[in-house]
Design an enzyme around this catalytic site. Sequence first.
Site, PDB file in Angstrom:
ATOM      1  N   SER A 120     -10.041  -0.890   7.057  1.00  0.00           N
ATOM      2  CA  SER A 120      -9.407  -0.648   5.751  1.00  0.00           C
ATOM      3  C   SER A 120      -8.654  -1.817   5.137  1.00  0.00           C
ATOM      4  CB  SER A 120      -8.472   0.554   5.857  1.00  0.00           C
ATOM      5  OG  SER A 120      -9.218   1.744   5.881  1.00  0.00           O
ATOM      6  N   SER A 126      -9.754   1.504   2.927  1.00  0.00           N
ATOM      7  CA  SER A 126      -8.871   2.305   2.093  1.00  0.00           C
ATOM      8  C   SER A 126      -7.787   1.506   1.361  1.00  0.00           C
ATOM      9  CB  SER A 126      -8.170   3.342   2.976  1.00  0.00           C
ATOM     10  OG  SER A 126      -7.332   2.703   3.930  1.00  0.00           O
ATOM     11  N   LYS A 176       0.855  -1.189   0.000  1.00  0.00           N
ATOM     12  CA  LYS A 176       0.000   0.000   0.000  1.00  0.00           C
ATOM     13  C   LYS A 176       0.891   1.240   0.000  1.00  0.00           C
ATOM     14  CE  LYS A 176      -3.988   1.872   2.615  1.00  0.00           C
ATOM     15  NZ  LYS A 176      -4.810   1.680   3.844  1.00  0.00           N
TER      16      LYS A 176
END
Lengths: 94, 485, 483
Positions: B168, B144, B69
Amino acid sequence: MIDREQVLHVAKLARLRLTDEEVDRMAGELSGILEHVEHISELDLDDVEPTAHVIELENVLRPDKPRPSWPREDVLGLAPDAADGAFRVPSPQA
Amino acid sequence: MSELLELTAAEAIERIASGELSSDEYWDAYREAASGDELNAYLWHAAEESPVDEGAADRELRGAPIAVKDIFCTNGVVTTAGSRILEHNEPLYDAGAITRLREAGARILGKTNMDEFAMGSSNENSAYGDVLNPWDRSRVPGGSSGGSAAAVAGRLAPWAIGTDTGGSIRQPASLCGIVGMKPTYGAVSRYGMIAFASSLDQCGPLTRDVTDAAILLRAIEGRDHCDSTSVGIEGGVALPSREDLKGLSFGVPRELAGDAEGMESGVRANFERTLALVEELGGEVSETELPHAPHGISAYYVLAPAEASANLARYDGVRFGLRTAADDLTEMYESTRRDGFGAEVKRRIMLGTYSLASGYYDAYYGRAQRVRTKIAEDFDTAFERFDYIVTPTSPTVAFELGERTGDPLAMYMSDYCTVPMPLAGIPAISIPSGLARPDGGGPKLPVGFQIAGPAFSESGMLDVAYALERAIGFDSRPPSNGSAR
Amino acid sequence: MGAVSGERWEPVIGLEIHVQLSTKTKMFCGCSLSFGDEPNVHTCPVCLGHPGTLPTANEQAIRYGLMIALALECEVAARSSFHRKNYFYPDLPKGYQISQYDEPLAVNGRLGDVRIHRAHLEEDAAKLIHLGESGRIHGSGSSLVDFNRGGTPLVEIVTEPDIRSAAQAREWAQLLRTTLRQLGVSDVNMEEGSLRVDGNISLRPAGSEELGVKTELKNMNSFRFLERGIEAEIARQRALLQAGEEVEQETFHFHPEDGSLTPLRSKEYAHDYRYFPEPDLVPVAPTEEMVVEAREALPELPAARRERYVSEVGLSDEAAATLAFQSAYGEYFERALESADGASATAIANWVTGELVATLRQAGEEDPLESKATPAAVATLAGLVEAKRISHGSGKQVLAKLVAEGGDPAAIVESEGLAQISDTGELEKVVEAAIEAEPEAAEAVRGGNEKAAGRIMGAVMKQTKGRADGGEVQRLIREKLGS
Ligand SMILES: [Mg+2]
Ligand SMILES: [Zn+2]
């Protein structure tokens, strides 16, 4: 429940520049969210301890041993505006 | 070639170890896949001539590629956290989790797209465009960590790491039909993980199956002296091997299951079927309660934005990142942050600043901290009776792009079932439990089953997930054309 | 409170002190501390607030904090925690200062006659250099930020409003500096900013109990300026109140050049710092061992030392205070005592706090330990006078020579021929000669006017260049003039 004035004050605190439309939208959206959040005011929490950390740790300390700092050209290389080995900014109003 | 992309990381690592497969061949297969990314899952991916970490192939993870990420700082590789304000930000150091991965012999395949500063549940808040759900490209992958989830589900990466603050990792894993785990707070270093809400943020794996999740967690967990709140997982992480659930008890909190408002009927039905499977495996299922869990969203949307409002104050155009030039300092601050932050980030900074402002602290921040205490106490009580708590991961399957962008609160409700665990600091895993159609029709889409356990119960939790995964027999492959029917 | 004309006003003063700790590394990162180096050569992603970085607390800073807390007789908190103090300023890299709020390291202490409200740990801000502007913050133009100082460990000490005059504020601040210097936890240099003292000042009608509106006073970077700044602010407030006007709550910046005060605008809109617990740091809960270790590291502190000098060494209050609170003279005295053979502690103390202080001040010398006159030499000198080997007057001449050139007192006495005249026959002749030379005085003394003997004494001393024993001369004059 949050008016334009409050939005503008908070925006100042947060150093955010909002357009007029944003101020209005923000006032509505924040009010809506806080209305939902308000439900926690119905709970009886008088003798409940607040939680700041979820793990119980204490005295996690670092020995006072120097380690090399970063090369100045590297850290200044990231700066939007560097001069004379320093970070340059518009002078603060005093 | 494409056959390689169907292997789990564990399988590939085993083949490399036994010499059946070369580490570079495996790497190249994924490098090519990543460069053909049609989901906008990657913000950066390794180039053909990107330097190969010599010796990686000899270590535990055998040079296996991994997607990361874009919230994890990578030395010399642009790290944006999905924000315009960090568009050209090249960190001078590696995050703790990245260091662990490199040491274990993993190679960074790419940096994945995400909601700006991890604020979002649909990946529609990225400054670099929406991420598409590989099951149906007209739908969101969740957020997210949407880029990481889409990359793993879409065969653009064998596995990935993401961060979970209110769901997330678990929610996008659920919406993309993969495994996602949020470890106990403190299990994995937060150093170099760009902060959203520091008392909640935790790094974890997104993988095709439970075994890969265990292997990845084992590689990244551990005490890091750069993070005062990290402790690692005592005794490490065992590889899952359990075949049944005999002797284990599972509590179903009615607040997060039966009584949960806005839960789709398909999700509900799938959850019931999964509970039946738990019983078939010998597990004991009974209803329980988490009385304060319904207030999780309220507490979360006070505490997380408050911490975020301080964590994002450093983006001021002075030392790094974007600056909008101005003669006056305040002018420079305000226009830099106006130009650098997206709408959701501004909304949360405003919300957090407001709830900390003098006169409001006690009513909001102070109360939210106490609600957090009650939620943790609810879990403690529940774990006196049950080994694990189970719920659906997300009240709904993947929703359509743009469907909730107009209504922040509706968007926040996507985390209804995942928010209580980080507030209590406990671990939870989401595994795919089948497909279901959204209410009001649509394609069959993945549903996630969430298992939560006491702090540092990761090994046992992975064992349970493993047994259940085999019983469910979910086929994690999305329809090739990316439009499920 | 409105002012009634003719009313007398009592100043009420509290001090807020920031002390830079002399640890090896910064409060929350491993960068080494420095002073006067090239800008930004002591920085790293942590002290520059780069995305993703986290603070780690410096163990030694906590130890120093505990030593200060104990030296100020504070109650050490069983559990103390860090908070974030939020405001935007270019010298504050994270947009918040890591400080302590509702759980400070220590509370309720005392130093001398001033109570300590609290003492807490925090990190220092960076240094702003304002281009094209001399001195303080000013509009327009640009500024440079040097993060070398950013993150230096600080202990903030807040006193109760127990001070009643500018002079008392200065004296107390000097006592605090002496105490901190003795602890060895800081350079405590006001000019270099390692000791920074701000004042909270208000006036109230003499005898009144409630507090008036207070103002804050900054930038007094020497003890002299501290006193002058507070005096100036007291005068300003008195003038306002005498004129029946209100004092407004604001912050002033003191200008040493001309002693003027200018109001500072606040760093933060509405002073709303939005404190909340720092999630990246866990609480500090000083263990028994930590506290004991800190206590054992404490040297003898001024208050205790004065006590000991009076009760055990038998010094006068003034001498004891000078030696206890002016640590350099205290150290000088301790060394003189060690090398003393014969001379009593009181004799040495009187020479050090009397003649030595005066002589060095005349010579414009700051530090007695740097003086050519060694503690051993002054001890010997005190011994010579006490044993009546030389007169007090001769002793002063010897001291002057020691301060100017150093050397051995006995040798100086020899070379200067200052040895006291011990031969009574010789002294008798000198006295008789003096009586001859001063007939009126002699008459007067015979007539019972004791004072007149001074004239004769003076003549004798003149004749003997001060080498005569005053007591002996007195005796001889009486004998001769039968008074
Ligand atoms: Mg302070
Ligand atoms: Zn540093």
